[in-house]
Structures are given as C-alpha cells and as structure tokens.
Write a protein that holds these residues in place. Structure first.
Motif, PDB file in Angstrom:
ATOM      1  N   LEU A  11      -6.678  67.662  61.189  1.00  0.00           N
ATOM      2  CA  LEU A  11      -6.579  67.380  59.757  1.00  0.00           C
ATOM      3  C   LEU A  11      -7.962  67.078  59.179  1.00  0.00           C
ATOM      4  N   SER A  56      -5.152  55.263  52.454  1.00  0.00           N
ATOM      5  CA  SER A  56      -4.615  54.893  51.153  1.00  0.00           C
ATOM      6  C   SER A  56      -4.054  53.478  51.231  1.00  0.00           C
ATOM      7  N   ARG A  79     -15.935  73.225  49.553  1.00  0.00           N
ATOM      8  CA  ARG A  79     -15.850  74.142  48.414  1.00  0.00           C
ATOM      9  C   ARG A  79     -15.070  73.575  47.250  1.00  0.00           C
ATOM     10  N   LEU A  80     -14.143  72.692  47.523  1.00  0.00           N
ATOM     11  CA  LEU A  80     -13.233  72.237  46.474  1.00  0.00           C
ATOM     12  C   LEU A  80     -13.263  70.724  46.391  1.00  0.00           C
ATOM     13  N   GLN A  81     -12.633  70.241  45.326  1.00  0.00           N
ATOM     14  CA  GLN A  81     -12.511  68.798  45.161  1.00  0.00           C
ATOM     15  C   GLN A  81     -11.277  68.339  45.921  1.00  0.00           C
ATOM     16  N   VAL A  82     -11.489  67.510  46.940  1.00  0.00           N
ATOM     17  CA  VAL A  82     -10.391  67.033  47.778  1.00  0.00           C
ATOM     18  C   VAL A  82     -10.375  65.519  47.712  1.00  0.00           C
ATOM     19  N   GLN A  83      -9.237  64.932  47.428  1.00  0.00           N
ATOM     20  CA  GLN A  83      -9.187  63.471  47.359  1.00  0.00           C
ATOM     21  C   GLN A  83      -7.821  62.946  47.731  1.00  0.00           C
ATOM     22  N   ARG A  84      -7.849  61.738  48.274  1.00  0.00           N
ATOM     23  CA  ARG A  84      -6.615  60.984  48.412  1.00  0.00           C
ATOM     24  C   ARG A  84      -6.499  60.068  47.209  1.00  0.00           C
ATOM     25  N   VAL A  85      -5.346  59.439  47.054  1.00  0.00           N
ATOM     26  CA  VAL A  85      -5.156  58.606  45.873  1.00  0.00           C
ATOM     27  C   VAL A  85      -4.908  57.169  46.291  1.00  0.00           C
ATOM     28  N   ARG A 127     -13.432  71.294  55.745  1.00  0.00           N
ATOM     29  CA  ARG A 127     -13.634  72.671  55.305  1.00  0.00           C
ATOM     30  C   ARG A 127     -13.289  72.805  53.832  1.00  0.00           C
ATOM     31  N   LEU A 128     -12.155  72.249  53.428  1.00  0.00           N
ATOM     32  CA  LEU A 128     -11.758  72.339  52.020  1.00  0.00           C
ATOM     33  C   LEU A 128     -12.770  71.612  51.145  1.00  0.00           C
ATOM     34  N   LEU A 149      -9.804  70.240  58.716  1.00  0.00           N
ATOM     35  CA  LEU A 149      -9.288  70.989  57.568  1.00  0.00           C
ATOM     36  C   LEU A 149      -9.841  70.407  56.264  1.00  0.00           C
ATOM     37  N   LEU A 150      -9.790  69.071  56.140  1.00  0.00           N
ATOM     38  CA  LEU A 150     -10.246  68.442  54.897  1.00  0.00           C
ATOM     39  C   LEU A 150     -11.749  68.634  54.722  1.00  0.00           C
ATOM     40  N   VAL A 170      -4.308  55.097  39.056  1.00  0.00           N
ATOM     41  CA  VAL A 170      -4.643  55.831  40.270  1.00  0.00           C
ATOM     42  C   VAL A 170      -6.155  55.971  40.346  1.00  0.00           C
TER      43      VAL A 170
END
Lengths: 261, 509
Positions: B369, B406, B379-385, B375-376, B372-373, B397
């Motif tokens: 996991l 979290s 290129r992209l905006q990845v976030q937990r809340v 790699r993502l 994966l995060l 939030v």
C-alpha cells in the motif's frame, strides 16, 4: 445427438442465473456477507452470486450525483480494507467524509486521490486495482465534462477489469447518467462485470431526507440477466438497504424477470 | 560535518568581482573594454559599491561618490547594486560547488568555503581540484582566486590576499598566515586597519606577537577571534549551504549524456549503488534527491519521497520514472549524484517478501500500500483525511499525508446532515424565495434549468467560528432541498439580509 424437445431454444444464461440465484439464496441466508466473497447489495434482489463480485469493476451510472456517490459508498464500505476514492478535475466535487460516514465509509479507511487529467485518473485507478492491499477503489468522473474526457471505452474498462482480477480489489466506475434509455445504456460496450443505474426517488414520509430512497436498476450483468428497477431505502441506523415491498406493478415485473429468469 | 579541532582540508574561493561579473553575465551586450560599477544610495549620498577591474585600474574605488566617479570617468557604465541578488547568486554557487564535496558554505559577501577533506583524490589532488574549480568559474564568467589550507579561515585569508592560488600544508596555519597583510586577511574595517597600520602593525604576525589581553581591551574580542581563526588556533565549524546528506553516490560521466536512455542507465547504476549502501547500513530511504550537473554549470535536482522506508531499486526507479522528463540535459550532463536525505532504520526481509503478494501477510500489505501511495503521490494529489471537531463545513476535515494515521472521529462529528459530495467552491445559484430574509427557496435554477422543489428542510443556521474566521465572513442558513427530479441538494443562503446570495455547496444522497 441430443433429443429434440420442446425446451430446445434454451436460454442458457437465464437458466444459469436462476440456478446461481437459487444457490445464493439457499446458502447466503445465515452467513456473514464478507465470507461470501461477493459484496451484497440488498436482501431480496436475488443477484447472481449473492451480490457484486470482488476482483472486478462495476459501472454505476448516477442520475443524481449525490445518490450515485452514496450508493457507491455503501458498496465500498462493505468491501472493507483501504478505499481509494479517485476524483478527476472538472467541477471540483470533493468526496465529503462527514457525509460518507453515514453510509458506513469511515474516514480512517479512506484515501482521497485527485487527478487533473482523465488519463492520470485512469492510470491511478489501474494501479490501485492492481494493488493487493487495496480493498476497493472508485473512479469518479465529474459530471458535466467534455465528451472525450470522462470516457470509458471497451479498452479502458477491460484494462481496469484485468487489473482488478490481478489485484483482487473491488472497483467502481461512477459516472453521470447520460440520460440514455435502458436499451442504449445496455448496448454501450464495456468490460465491467455489471452496470447499474442509480436514481433518486422522492423521500418517503417516514424518514424524510434522513433516509434517502433510490431507484436501482441492474442494466446488465456478466453471466446474468438484468434486473430491476427496485426501490430501496437506506437505513443509516441499521446500515442496510431496505427493498420496498410495495413495489408498483412494472417494478414487480422487472423483479420477477431478474430473479426467476 | 567538521568538528572544531579536527584536522581537515579546506578550499576557499574568493570572487572579488561577483557583483560586476554577474551584470556582465546577465547583459552579454555590454562592451568589455568599458569600466563598470554598481552604485547605491546611502542616506542622501549616492556611492559606488562595486567596481570592476577596468574601473579599478582607472582609479575608481568602492565608497567613492557617484558624481566624482562620473567626473573622473564619463564613460563609466553604471548599474544599481543588488546585494540580495548577489547573495542569492553566491548561494547558488555554493550549491554548484557541491559537485566537489557535500559540505559547501557561503562566506559572505563574496566567498565560498568547501570542506574537501578526503575528496581531492577524485580529481587528482588538491591543486588539480583548485585549478578545476577556478577554470570552471572562469568559464562561467566569474573571476576567482582560491587557496587550500588546513583551516577554513586560513584558506579564506590566503585566497583574499595572495594571487597565486596557494596550497598550504596543514598544521602550520600560524606560519602560513603570518606574512599576510593584516587588514585584508582579517577583513577589518578600513578605519581599524589604518589605525593598526599607524601603530606599525601591518602583518598578521605582528598581531600574533603581541600579548592578548591588552589587544582585546584595545581593539575588541572580535578582532582576536578572527585572528585565532586565521591562525588556526580556533576552528569554527562550517555552516553548510545545504545540510549534508546521509548517504551519497556519485557518478562521473566521461561523455556528457543527453538521451533519456543514457539518463536511465546512469540512474540505474546510482540506484543499485545507493541501495547496496542502504542495505549495509540497515537503513531504508524516505527522501532521495537526484542531482545532475550540466556542462554549462547549471544543477538540476529531482526529489522523491516514500511513505515507508524503501531500498528496492525497482520501486525507487518507478518513483523517479515519472519525473525524469523534467530534466533538461541541453548540452548534456557530465555528473550525476544520488543522495539519501532522510532515512529510517529498516529490518531486512520485508521487501524480499513483497513479490509474493496476497492478502495474508499484513506487513507485506502495508508495504504494498505504501508503494502504491508513493507512486500515485508522485503524479497526483493523494491525501488521507483527519476529522476535526468543528461545525463549519470547511473546517470539518483536514488533509493528512497519505502515510499518516487518521485520528479518531470526534463525538457527534457527522451528526449534522451532511452532503456526500461537497463543492470545492460553493457555486452561485439563481433562486426565488418567497421571503428574502428567511425561508427556503421556492424555485432553483441549476444546470441551466429551473427546478421546482418537492420539499425543503431547514434552515440549519451556522455561525462562523468567531475565534478563527475573519469578521466579514457571513453566517449561512443551510437547507436540504429535493428537486422534482429527485435530486437532493445542499444549498445555503449567505450574505447580507437585504441582498442574500444562494449557494450550492453539496450533493445529498
């Protein structure tokens, strides 16, 4: 040479679906949903396999954005594990964790991914589905986008389906309903395992706006017959979708077609 | 890092004409034979600040009045001084000098200090390294002098006072510094240097011979400190321009590489080497930087971060893969380095089991996991809340890093009726309400069509959080409305009572 009988023009798919649904009903009554593998939608629907298959992607056409997102949240919460919610640019619609929590999707299991370009969003979805540690992933195409942007053609859906089969994740493709008729929506090529349409129904007298009612329609299913439309109500307290008994006559007809084949 | 007292080798570079060289570099059209100077206003006076060699040869001096200088030399080219730009350029040069050693420092206003302990053999000795640095600076259009000595301040004093770019032996700093002219070696203010000169103190040695206590009383402790530093008695540590990395691998490229294939190959070798070092040290990578030195002196850098310690070359290569296209080789890279900027202890074996896959092993799943995060996230905006205890929708939030845990959901967090999709920016709606100040709307225009309302619930009145909101933020009255089509929206009335605005803020299930 098989003997020619009156039941020669046998609809194999329909028979299979009927048998599957009967087995699922016999087996699935007393068991916990996650043991089955498939993700249950709603009791009484009689879906082949007892629900939506894991390790597959499913199409969800949302006639109203909120209803579609909430229905997906219900399914994703039942998929368990880490959930990736991949949204693509456009209108700037954010998945809103306080609202999703009412549908069982806890903020702790949620990872929000935001892509500006549709190709990036597809890439992220494929990577997510391929990862064995992901429970479920949702790709949301924003409503009101240019035609080419939110497109999911046969190639794209097949890639996603293969990725889901490799990784074992539960994939949902949430798209706005283009307003096509049932037959047109069925004909649109896709490698997804099932295709659903979710519409909102006026709130009932009992729960008001706290217990939303939806109109679910299974437009197509791999190895099964389409079904619905069903009217369902979400009960947040019990965490269940309730199939309405008093379905109007045309709905009953669809129900019969979906279950008995 | 150099501890005080530890013997080391230091290279000092002095750029006497940094300010004017920079102007000539930025404006290649300036005629090279004409004198150039920078000026600045000091109160009501306008003074020369820096003069180039041509102007200096004609007798102009820094600190001279601008009007005098123009009278002496009417052809003088003048530019306003830019001390901030000079400082930035010096910092940039300190980064550039990291090609020789990871520990480089600026020596304001016009010097660089490099800790080259153990680095010189890479270029064939200290003298060769010094020659190489001076030649490269000259090619960049910067006049420079340099020196190598056993203490940083000694080398700086040598670079500033001697024109022959000396390499001095360690251990005899006091003897090396002895004959140097006092004012420039210790960088004393001209007035103080003049006073010492009138007393007959012209060389560093003269001051070293005197008793210390009266010197400190007469000229201040600062002068003594500088004297001690130059004589190697006191070695203040360098303050590096960039803190040195924990691990570093370098690859010299005999031919400058231009193609993507060449860059890929060089990166592969660097990754293999760094991961081997990490394995030996029992560490995993959290942040890595790839630096590429271009032939023309520019340095390009790419940074990747991982959410769990990693030392698998394949994973790190995938993280870099999406960013390599940002490198601009132009005429080619002649040197590439990969540095580990943040590492964490990492047990052996977790990565080895990664290829097995499957859902059984939790540690394996966590690594999968995290990868994966990562790699993502490249290129992209990845976030937990993170759920926050607030009633104001925008503050309910907070975004967390993808690898963060979290926190628990506060009590009653989602008790209010909340939408499942929120508009990042509330959209203006046309609405008709029976009463302007209160009550739900009767008609809404949404997506280009007017909609009747089947029902509406509300208002839910939210006041801004007075302890953090700006006073002009208006309160909002939220309504849950259901259109005739069944679509349910979360709309609010906001703004002044006389002219309220209707906003669409979310979609209800």
């Amino acid at each position: 040479m098989p003997p020619a009988g009156p039941e020669v023009p046998l609809d194999q798919a329909a028979v299979l679906a009927a048998l599957r649904s009967r087995v699922a009903r016999l087996e699935g009554s007393g068991r916990a949903p996650q043991d089955l593998g498939a993700i249950p939608v709603c009791e009484g629907m009689g879906l082949p396999g007892g629900g939506l298959a894991r390790a597959a992607v499913h199409d969800v056409l949302a006639a109203s954005p909120g209803g579609g997102a909430a229905f997906c949240a219900v399914l994703l919460a039942r998929a368990r594990g880490t959930i990736l919610w991949i949204a693509c640019g456009g209108e700037g619609l954010l998945a809103w964790p306080p609202g999703l929590l009412r549908f069982g999707l806890a903020p702790a299991s949620l990872v929000l991914v935001r892509a500006e370009r549709w190709s990036d969003a597809l890439w992220a979805m494929e990577e997510a589905l391929r990862c064995p540690a992901v429970g479920g992933a949702l790709l949301a195409a924003s409503p009101g986008r240019a035609a080419g942007e939110g497109r999911l053609d046969l190639t794209a859906t097949r890639r996603l389906q293969l990725a889901a089969e490799a990784g074992g994740a539960f994939g949902l493709l949430l798209r706005p309903d283009a307003g096509l008729s049932g037959a047109e929506s069925r004909a649109e090529p896709s490698a997804a395992a099932t295709r659903w349409r979710v519409g909102s129904l006026p709130a009932g007298a009992a729960g008001g706006l706290d217990e939303p009612r939806w109109r679910l329609e299974l437009l197509r299913a791999k190895g099964g017959a389409p079904g619905g439309p069903w009217s369902v109500t979400w009960h947040a307290a019990t965490g269940r979708l309730q199939l309405e008994d008093a379905a109007p006559a045309p709905f009953r007809e669809g129900l019969a077609r979906g279950t008995a084949g | 890092m150099t501890e005080p007292g530890r013997p080391g080798r230091f290279l000092a570079l002095h750029l006497p004409d940094l300010a004017t060289d920079r102007i000539r570099r930025a404006e290649p059209g300036l005629p090279p034979g004409l004198p150039l100077a920078t000026w600045a206003s000091l109160g009501s006076r306008r003074l020369l600040l820096a003069v180039d060699p041509v102007a200096a040869a004609a007798g102009l001096l820094p600190g001279q009045a601008l009007a005098d200088a123009q009278a002496i030399m009417p052809a003088l080219l003048l530019r306003p001084a830019d001390p901030d730009g000079d400082a930035r350029a010096l910092h940039g040069l300190a980064l550039w000098a990291r090609r020789y050693t990871p520990i480089t420092a600026t020596d304001p206003p016009d010097g660089l200090l490099l800790d080259i302990t153990g680095c010189a053999h890479l270029l064939g000795g200290e003298a060769a390294l010094l020659r190489d640095a001076l030649a490269r600076l000259r090619r960049l259009g910067l006049a420079a002098r340099g020196a190598v000595a056993g203490a940083a301040a000694t080398s700086a004093a040598l670079a500033r006072t001697r024109a022959d770019n000396p390499v001095a032996v360690s251990g005899i700093e006091a003897r090396v510094a002895g004959p140097l002219p006092l004012g420039r070696a210790l960088r004393l203010p001209p007035a103080l240097a003049g006073e010492l000169s009138r007393l007959g103190l012209r060389q560093v040695q003269d001051l070293l011979d005197l008793p210390r206590a009266p010197l400190a009383r007469r000229f201040g402790q600062a002068v003594l400190d500088r004297l001690d530093a130059v004589a190697g008695r006191h070695r203040p540590p360098l303050r590096p321009a960039v803190p040195p990395p924990e691990l570093r691998v370098v690859r010299e490229l005999p031919e400058p590489i231009i193609t993507r294939a060449g860059i890929d190959a060089a990166l592969d070798q660097l990754l293999e080497a760094l991961c081997r070092d990490l394995l030996q040290a029992g560490l995993g990578l959290r942040r890595a930087m790839l630096s590429a030195w271009r032939v023309d002196g520019a340095v390009q850098e790419l940074v990747v971060t991982t959410s769990l310690p990693a030392r698998e070359p394949g994973h790190l290569r995938r993280l870099f893969a999406g960013r390599l296209e940002r490198l601009e080789p132009d005429l080619g890279f002649e040197r590439m380095a990969l540095e580990a900027w943040a590492t964490e202890p990492m047990a052996a074996g977790i990565q080895a089991g990664l290829r097995v896959g499957g859902r059984g092993d939790e540690a394996v799943a966590a690594v999968a996991l995290a990868q994966l995060l990562d790699r993502l996230g490249q290129r992209l905006q990845v976030q937990r809340v993170a759920p926050l205890a607030s009633h104001w929708p925008e503050h309910m939030v907070a975004a967390l890093a993808p690898q963060a845990a979290s926190p628990a959901v506060p009590a009653g967090w989602a008790a209010l009726p909340q939408p499942v999709l929120l508009l990042r920016r509330p959209a203006l709606l046309e609405a008709v309400a029976l009463l302007a100040e209160e009550g739900p709307p009767a008609l809404l225009c949404w997506r280009g069509a007017a909609h009747r309302l089947l029902q509406a619930e509300g208002p839910l009145r939210l006041e801004p959080e007075w302890w953090r909101a700006r006073p002009e933020v208006p309160r909002r009255d939220y309504y849950r409305v259901e259109l005739a089509s069944g679509t349910r929206l979360w709309v609010c009335r906001s703004g002044a009572a006389a002219a309220p605005r209707w906003l669409l803020h979310g979609h209800l299930p």
